[in-house]
Design a protein around this motif. Sequence first.
Motif, PDB file in Angstrom:
ATOM      1  N   GLU A  76      -4.480   8.418  -1.236  1.00  0.00           N
ATOM      2  CA  GLU A  76      -3.860   9.209  -2.358  1.00  0.00           C
ATOM      3  C   GLU A  76      -2.393   9.367  -2.462  1.00  0.00           C
ATOM      4  N   PHE A  77      -1.686   9.146  -1.510  1.00  0.00           N
ATOM      5  CA  PHE A  77      -0.264   9.186  -1.421  1.00  0.00           C
ATOM      6  C   PHE A  77       0.502   7.843  -1.700  1.00  0.00           C
ATOM      7  N   CYS A  78      -0.555   6.586  -1.380  1.00  0.00           N
ATOM      8  CA  CYS A  78       0.321   5.237  -1.715  1.00  0.00           C
ATOM      9  C   CYS A  78      -0.434   4.928  -2.982  1.00  0.00           C
ATOM     10  N   THR A  79       0.129   4.929  -4.159  1.00  0.00           N
ATOM     11  CA  THR A  79      -0.365   4.607  -5.312  1.00  0.00           C
ATOM     12  C   THR A  79       0.724   3.183  -5.636  1.00  0.00           C
ATOM     13  N   GLU A  80       0.168   2.567  -6.781  1.00  0.00           N
ATOM     14  CA  GLU A  80       0.983   1.437  -7.530  1.00  0.00           C
ATOM     15  C   GLU A  80       2.043   1.625  -7.656  1.00  0.00           C
ATOM     16  N   ARG A  81       2.545   3.027  -8.004  1.00  0.00           N
ATOM     17  CA  ARG A  81       4.048   3.435  -8.415  1.00  0.00           C
ATOM     18  C   ARG A  81       4.764   3.805  -7.110  1.00  0.00           C
ATOM     19  N   THR A  82       3.941   4.317  -6.270  1.00  0.00           N
ATOM     20  CA  THR A  82       4.830   4.894  -4.747  1.00  0.00           C
ATOM     21  C   THR A  82       4.979   3.746  -3.679  1.00  0.00           C
ATOM     22  N   CYS A  83       3.820   2.830  -3.877  1.00  0.00           N
ATOM     23  CA  CYS A  83       3.921   1.715  -2.932  1.00  0.00           C
ATOM     24  C   CYS A  83       3.576   0.336  -3.746  1.00  0.00           C
ATOM     25  N   PRO A  84       4.651  -0.097  -4.318  1.00  0.00           N
ATOM     26  CA  PRO A  84       4.530  -1.107  -5.178  1.00  0.00           C
ATOM     27  C   PRO A  84       4.609  -2.625  -4.410  1.00  0.00           C
ATOM     28  N   VAL A  85       4.831  -2.673  -3.301  1.00  0.00           N
ATOM     29  CA  VAL A  85       4.829  -3.750  -2.251  1.00  0.00           C
ATOM     30  C   VAL A  85       3.963  -3.665  -1.213  1.00  0.00           C
ATOM     31  N   MET A  86       3.181  -4.650  -0.880  1.00  0.00           N
ATOM     32  CA  MET A  86       2.433  -4.441   0.421  1.00  0.00           C
ATOM     33  C   MET A  86       3.336  -5.087   1.568  1.00  0.00           C
ATOM     34  N   SER A  87       3.972  -4.170   2.444  1.00  0.00           N
ATOM     35  CA  SER A  87       5.210  -4.637   3.299  1.00  0.00           C
ATOM     36  C   SER A  87       4.858  -3.996   4.821  1.00  0.00           C
ATOM     37  N   GLY A  88       5.488  -4.801   5.604  1.00  0.00           N
ATOM     38  CA  GLY A  88       5.582  -4.258   6.960  1.00  0.00           C
ATOM     39  C   GLY A  88       7.095  -3.908   7.275  1.00  0.00           C
ATOM     40  N   GLY A  89       7.574  -2.941   6.589  1.00  0.00           N
ATOM     41  CA  GLY A  89       8.854  -2.605   6.852  1.00  0.00           C
ATOM     42  C   GLY A  89       9.850  -3.484   5.913  1.00  0.00           C
ATOM     43  N   PRO A  90      11.166  -3.544   5.959  1.00  0.00           N
ATOM     44  CA  PRO A  90      12.126  -4.101   4.818  1.00  0.00           C
ATOM     45  C   PRO A  90      12.320  -5.597   4.974  1.00  0.00           C
ATOM     46  N   LYS A  91      11.424  -5.958   6.253  1.00  0.00           N
ATOM     47  CA  LYS A  91      11.803  -7.605   6.311  1.00  0.00           C
ATOM     48  C   LYS A  91      10.614  -8.435   6.023  1.00  0.00           C
ATOM     49  N   TYR A  92       9.498  -7.606   6.002  1.00  0.00           N
ATOM     50  CA  TYR A  92       8.053  -8.576   5.517  1.00  0.00           C
ATOM     51  C   TYR A  92       7.412  -7.988   4.537  1.00  0.00           C
ATOM     52  N   GLU A  93       7.111  -8.846   3.745  1.00  0.00           N
ATOM     53  CA  GLU A  93       6.170  -8.646   2.560  1.00  0.00           C
ATOM     54  C   GLU A  93       4.916  -9.552   2.671  1.00  0.00           C
ATOM     55  N   TYR A  94       3.566  -8.851   2.475  1.00  0.00           N
ATOM     56  CA  TYR A  94       2.535  -9.403   2.689  1.00  0.00           C
ATOM     57  C   TYR A  94       1.954  -9.775   1.243  1.00  0.00           C
ATOM     58  N   ARG A  95       1.406 -10.956   0.936  1.00  0.00           N
ATOM     59  CA  ARG A  95       0.912 -11.661   0.023  1.00  0.00           C
ATOM     60  C   ARG A  95      -0.525 -12.010  -0.134  1.00  0.00           C
ATOM     61  N   TRP A  96      -1.157 -11.558  -0.831  1.00  0.00           N
ATOM     62  CA  TRP A  96      -2.675 -11.850  -0.769  1.00  0.00           C
ATOM     63  C   TRP A  96      -3.178 -13.298  -1.320  1.00  0.00           C
ATOM     64  N   GLN A  97      -4.055 -14.144  -0.672  1.00  0.00           N
ATOM     65  CA  GLN A  97      -4.294 -15.174  -1.086  1.00  0.00           C
ATOM     66  C   GLN A  97      -6.035 -15.309  -0.533  1.00  0.00           C
ATOM     67  N   ASP A  98      -6.837 -15.705  -1.625  1.00  0.00           N
ATOM     68  CA  ASP A  98      -8.198 -15.507  -1.340  1.00  0.00           C
ATOM     69  C   ASP A  98      -8.933 -17.038  -1.720  1.00  0.00           C
ATOM     70  N   ASP A  99      -8.148 -17.649  -2.495  1.00  0.00           N
ATOM     71  CA  ASP A  99      -8.543 -19.089  -2.654  1.00  0.00           C
ATOM     72  C   ASP A  99      -9.806 -18.931  -3.850  1.00  0.00           C
ATOM     73  N   LEU A 100      -9.922 -17.824  -4.432  1.00  0.00           N
ATOM     74  CA  LEU A 100     -10.722 -17.563  -5.509  1.00  0.00           C
ATOM     75  C   LEU A 100     -10.073 -17.149  -6.670  1.00  0.00           C
ATOM     76  N   LYS A 101      -9.807 -15.940  -6.663  1.00  0.00           N
ATOM     77  CA  LYS A 101      -8.996 -15.287  -7.871  1.00  0.00           C
ATOM     78  C   LYS A 101      -7.588 -15.547  -7.681  1.00  0.00           C
ATOM     79  N   TYR A 102      -6.992 -15.463  -6.330  1.00  0.00           N
ATOM     80  CA  TYR A 102      -5.488 -15.713  -5.899  1.00  0.00           C
ATOM     81  C   TYR A 102      -5.508 -16.847  -5.217  1.00  0.00           C
TER      82      TYR A 102
END
Length: 140
Positions: A76-102
């Motif tokens: 409830e505290f991590c919304t698309e507005r408050t957490c716009p990026v999936m990251s592991g700190g300032p140096k790492y950004e996680y991106r989604w790939q599933d070979d279906l939609k993404y």
Amino acid sequence: LKQVFNKDKTFRPKRKFEPGTQRFELHKRAQASLNSGVDLKAAVQLPSGEDQNDWVAVHVVDFFNRINLIYGTISEFCTERTCPVMSGGPKYEYRWQDDLKYKKPTALPAPQYMNLLMDWIEVQINNEDIFPTSVGKSEE
């Protein structure tokens, strides 16, 4: 409470082990060792005479259930507005790939990424070819 049990949210009910099955007995043994104050190294050791694949499967499902509960408490505290990026700190950004939609690694807001991840994991642990629930179906 209505929000917590909304199926469109990230909270999912725990996956249950059928009473009377070998996996249920292993689950009870794992829970007892984790709640007894025993050191973790001893708690995760394969009990004598048990199948290693079954023991690992029980711990994977328990880990998923615990992570799911933890995530449910912060979602409830991590919304698309408050957490716009999936990251592991300032140096790492996680991106989604599933070979279906993404089909290519795609930047997503953290809640969307987590929803996709938790759904994917749930599909894996419910896949009988990966985590068979019948005794004797696990492969060595």
